[in-house]
Design a protein around this motif. Structure first.
Motif, PDB file in Angstrom:
ATOM      1  N   LYS A 103      -6.494   0.130   9.066  1.00 59.29           N
ATOM      2  CA  LYS A 103      -5.968   0.394   7.831  1.00 59.29           C
ATOM      3  C   LYS A 103      -6.033  -0.609   6.726  1.00 59.29           C
ATOM      4  O   LYS A 103      -5.615  -1.839   7.275  1.00 59.29           O
ATOM      5  CB  LYS A 103      -4.919   0.984   8.043  1.00 59.29           C
ATOM      6  CG  LYS A 103      -4.901   2.432   8.725  1.00 59.29           C
ATOM      7  CD  LYS A 103      -3.470   3.059   8.681  1.00 59.29           C
ATOM      8  CE  LYS A 103      -3.796   4.478   9.332  1.00 59.29           C
ATOM      9  NZ  LYS A 103      -2.409   5.293   9.405  1.00 59.29           N
ATOM     10  N   ALA A 104      -6.312  -0.574   5.586  1.00 57.83           N
ATOM     11  CA  ALA A 104      -6.021  -1.438   4.531  1.00 57.83           C
ATOM     12  C   ALA A 104      -4.530  -1.880   4.486  1.00 57.83           C
ATOM     13  O   ALA A 104      -3.554  -1.112   4.371  1.00 57.83           O
ATOM     14  CB  ALA A 104      -6.500  -1.290   3.053  1.00 57.83           C
ATOM     15  N   GLN A 105      -4.503  -3.195   4.249  1.00 58.07           N
ATOM     16  CA  GLN A 105      -3.055  -3.731   4.206  1.00 58.07           C
ATOM     17  C   GLN A 105      -2.503  -3.742   2.754  1.00 58.07           C
ATOM     18  O   GLN A 105      -3.197  -4.090   1.827  1.00 58.07           O
ATOM     19  CB  GLN A 105      -2.912  -5.357   4.678  1.00 58.07           C
ATOM     20  CG  GLN A 105      -3.396  -5.470   5.949  1.00 58.07           C
ATOM     21  CD  GLN A 105      -2.307  -4.822   7.125  1.00 58.07           C
ATOM     22  OE1 GLN A 105      -1.009  -4.746   6.956  1.00 58.07           O
ATOM     23  NE2 GLN A 105      -2.934  -4.450   8.123  1.00 58.07           N
ATOM     24  N   PRO A 106      -1.272  -3.200   2.457  1.00 60.22           N
ATOM     25  CA  PRO A 106      -0.828  -3.321   1.042  1.00 60.22           C
ATOM     26  C   PRO A 106      -0.897  -4.548   0.321  1.00 60.22           C
ATOM     27  O   PRO A 106      -0.637  -5.538   1.002  1.00 60.22           O
ATOM     28  CB  PRO A 106       0.349  -2.744   0.913  1.00 60.22           C
ATOM     29  CG  PRO A 106       0.728  -2.788   2.500  1.00 60.22           C
ATOM     30  CD  PRO A 106      -0.310  -2.646   3.370  1.00 60.22           C
ATOM     31  N   THR A 107      -1.265  -4.664  -0.789  1.00 61.44           N
ATOM     32  CA  THR A 107      -1.299  -6.221  -1.370  1.00 61.44           C
ATOM     33  C   THR A 107       0.135  -6.167  -2.063  1.00 61.44           C
ATOM     34  O   THR A 107       0.928  -5.315  -2.525  1.00 61.44           O
ATOM     35  CB  THR A 107      -2.247  -6.064  -2.633  1.00 61.44           C
ATOM     36  OG1 THR A 107      -2.039  -5.085  -3.434  1.00 61.44           O
ATOM     37  CG2 THR A 107      -3.546  -5.903  -1.808  1.00 61.44           C
TER      38      THR A 107
END
Length: 95
Positions: free
Chosen positions: A20-24
Motif C-alpha cells: 500500500k502507498a504510504q501517505p505523504t
C-alpha cells in the motif's frame, strides 16, 4: 487441460503482493517556483516592443500617397517584373 500451469501462474501472482502507498507528509515549506531565462525575458521585451509599434508606417504611406495623387509616382516595369519573379522563385523553393 493442464491444471499445473494454472497453479504455477497463480503462484507467480500471489507472490507479488502490492504494498500500500504510504501517505505523504504535508509540509508548508516546499513551494513551487518559476524562473525565466534571460532569453525568455528578451523575447517578452521584443513582443512588447512589436505590439507597441504601429502596423502601418504612416510617414512612408503619406509620402507615397501624395506622389500617387500628384501623378509623380513612377514605377519601373522592369524593376517590378524582377521583384515579382524573385518572389515567385522564392515561393517555388519553399513548396
Amino acid at each position: 487441460m493442464r491444471i499445473e500451469a494454472y497453479s504455477q501462474v497463480q503462484q507467480i501472482y500471489s507472490n507479488n503482493k502490492v504494498n500500500k502507498a504510504q501517505p505523504t507528509k504535508k509540509t508548508n515549506d516546499i513551494r513551487d517556483t518559476v524562473s525565466f531565462s534571460s532569453i525568455g525575458k528578451d523575447i517578452q521585451v521584443a513582443k512588447q516592443a512589436v505590439s507597441a509599434s504601429p502596423d502601418v508606417r504612416e510617414d512612408l504611406v503619406a509620402k507615397y500617397k501624395a506622389a500617387i495623387k500628384n501623378g509623380t509616382y513612377d514605377v519601373s516595369g522592369e524593376a517590378f517584373a524582377d521583384k515579382l519573379l524573385a518572389k515567385f522563385e522564392a515561393s517555388e523553393g519553399l513548396s
